[in-house]
Design a protein around this motif. Sequence first.
Motif, PDB file in Angstrom:
ATOM      1  N   PRO A  58     -48.569 -61.945  41.913  1.00 32.60           N
ATOM      2  CA  PRO A  58     -48.799 -62.561  43.218  1.00 32.60           C
ATOM      3  C   PRO A  58     -49.036 -63.995  43.367  1.00 32.60           C
ATOM      4  N   PHE A  59     -48.657 -64.574  44.350  1.00 32.99           N
ATOM      5  CA  PHE A  59     -48.527 -65.950  44.449  1.00 32.99           C
ATOM      6  C   PHE A  59     -49.772 -66.414  44.767  1.00 32.99           C
ATOM      7  N   ASN A  60     -50.213 -67.389  43.914  1.00 39.30           N
ATOM      8  CA  ASN A  60     -51.766 -67.894  43.831  1.00 39.30           C
ATOM      9  C   ASN A  60     -51.515 -69.494  44.455  1.00 39.30           C
ATOM     10  N   ASN A  62     -53.749 -71.301  44.541  1.00 41.19           N
ATOM     11  CA  ASN A  62     -54.574 -72.346  43.847  1.00 41.19           C
ATOM     12  C   ASN A  62     -54.004 -73.200  42.645  1.00 41.19           C
ATOM     13  N   LEU A  63     -52.899 -72.480  42.162  1.00 40.58           N
ATOM     14  CA  LEU A  63     -52.236 -73.039  40.855  1.00 40.58           C
ATOM     15  C   LEU A  63     -51.347 -74.140  41.215  1.00 40.58           C
ATOM     16  N   LEU A  68     -46.848 -73.018  38.598  1.00 41.35           N
ATOM     17  CA  LEU A  68     -46.029 -71.921  39.393  1.00 41.35           C
ATOM     18  C   LEU A  68     -44.665 -72.215  39.110  1.00 41.35           C
ATOM     19  N   GLN A 162     -54.530 -61.441  38.340  1.00 40.85           N
ATOM     20  CA  GLN A 162     -55.776 -61.816  39.127  1.00 40.85           C
ATOM     21  C   GLN A 162     -56.337 -62.734  38.091  1.00 40.85           C
ATOM     22  N   LYS A 163     -56.744 -64.211  38.590  1.00 41.58           N
ATOM     23  CA  LYS A 163     -57.180 -65.052  37.631  1.00 41.58           C
ATOM     24  C   LYS A 163     -58.782 -65.591  38.062  1.00 41.58           C
ATOM     25  N   THR A 164     -59.521 -65.658  37.154  1.00 46.43           N
ATOM     26  CA  THR A 164     -60.745 -66.291  37.534  1.00 46.43           C
ATOM     27  C   THR A 164     -60.504 -67.676  37.925  1.00 46.43           C
ATOM     28  N   GLU A 165     -62.058 -68.236  38.521  1.00 49.35           N
ATOM     29  CA  GLU A 165     -61.497 -69.768  38.757  1.00 49.35           C
ATOM     30  C   GLU A 165     -61.686 -70.526  37.770  1.00 49.35           C
ATOM     31  N   ILE A 168     -58.018 -70.391  36.291  1.00 52.11           N
ATOM     32  CA  ILE A 168     -57.216 -71.316  37.283  1.00 52.11           C
ATOM     33  C   ILE A 168     -57.455 -72.755  36.825  1.00 52.11           C
ATOM     34  N   ASN A 172     -54.505 -75.264  35.272  1.00 50.07           N
ATOM     35  CA  ASN A 172     -54.121 -76.560  36.291  1.00 50.07           C
ATOM     36  C   ASN A 172     -54.342 -77.698  35.474  1.00 50.07           C
TER      37      ASN A 172
END
Length: 381
Positions: A58-60, A62-63, A68, A162-165, A168, A172
């Motif tokens: 799924p597009f995130n 926050n990345l 991406l 699904q990634k945690t904060e 992420i 990044n």
Amino acid sequence: MTTLFLQSEIKNPYLFYDKMIAKNPVFWDENSKIWAVYSYEYCAEILKNENAHIPKLPFNPNLNRYALEIIDNLARLSNGVQHQITRETTNTLFSYMKNVGVDSILKELINNEINQNQINWVDSVCKKLPILTVLKSFDFNENDCIFILEKIESFTKIMLPQKTEEQIKFINEHAEEFYLKVEKHISTLEFYETLIFKIAEKHNIKKEEIIPIAVSNLIGLCIQSFDAGRGLLSNSLLQILQNKNVKDKTEIEKSVIETLRFDPPIHNTRRIATEDFVIDESLIQKGNAILVVLASANRDAEKFENAPNFDPHRKNNHENLTFGMGGHECLAKYFSIHLTTETLWFLFTNYKTISLLENNIQYEPLINARLPKNIWISIYN
């Protein structure tokens, strides 16, 4: 009944798989809203089905753009024409890998980590050897090897839906440096221009479009080496020690291939239906999620004689589904088997006494992979 469970929470998943093959080889899990497929016949049917695609992450938002870019260009996450292009690019990368002997790398890892003739096989070898072999095969310098080796375990979380904060944030913080290091290095390799030109000309696309594909899939190879490569090295050693299958290198290779069937590192993969189709009289509807339980298929008695027994000499062990089949069959298949065989042959040739120091192996809290957390062994010359 649930089809999704953490490997850390179940002692023997194969007992569950056996029941499902017998009673529900194709099962709709209402709680998880996913079809789970357990038998060899139906798993193979899904893997070959052109209407069962690899689900995209799924597009995130926050990345960052580098993270991406990596996700968007991985062969293992692509379908259709894009998959053909990324797969050809990755295959070409594989063809240019140098042969790197694992002996010197393994010897250094063991010498650096061994303490009173004891070593944690997972941390000291399995998490390092596969990825170092890949990096040295492409002539990465020492500083880049250290950077990638230190960051890869946390960076593999880029593959999680699904990634945690916290995950992420880490991705990044390091995706740009990771990407640019690989991009800079790959551009210096002798085959780089040939690779870019060959793929671009064949598919009539700009050379600039091939660069992120090559970079991303070399990073993907590092990720895969850390996860699946570590698992195969771990599980193969366990099976060889427990079954005492050490005579020569051929015997070890057969044991590695049987480990891929009997105790694979990857237990399941996922697909999503792009059209309606029927399997085992069940209607899989467009948009339905599918869990292909590879480890269950590998224990199907309809396909493998005496399936519950570890038998390196069974004639069709190579037909296991651990690496998938068809267009999405894992490109690292033969590399992984060769690396594991060479590693274990070196280990058993140079250390005459190798003993497992614990029998109660704990596994990582993962749904798709059964990876030992630690394997403590004693080794003596």
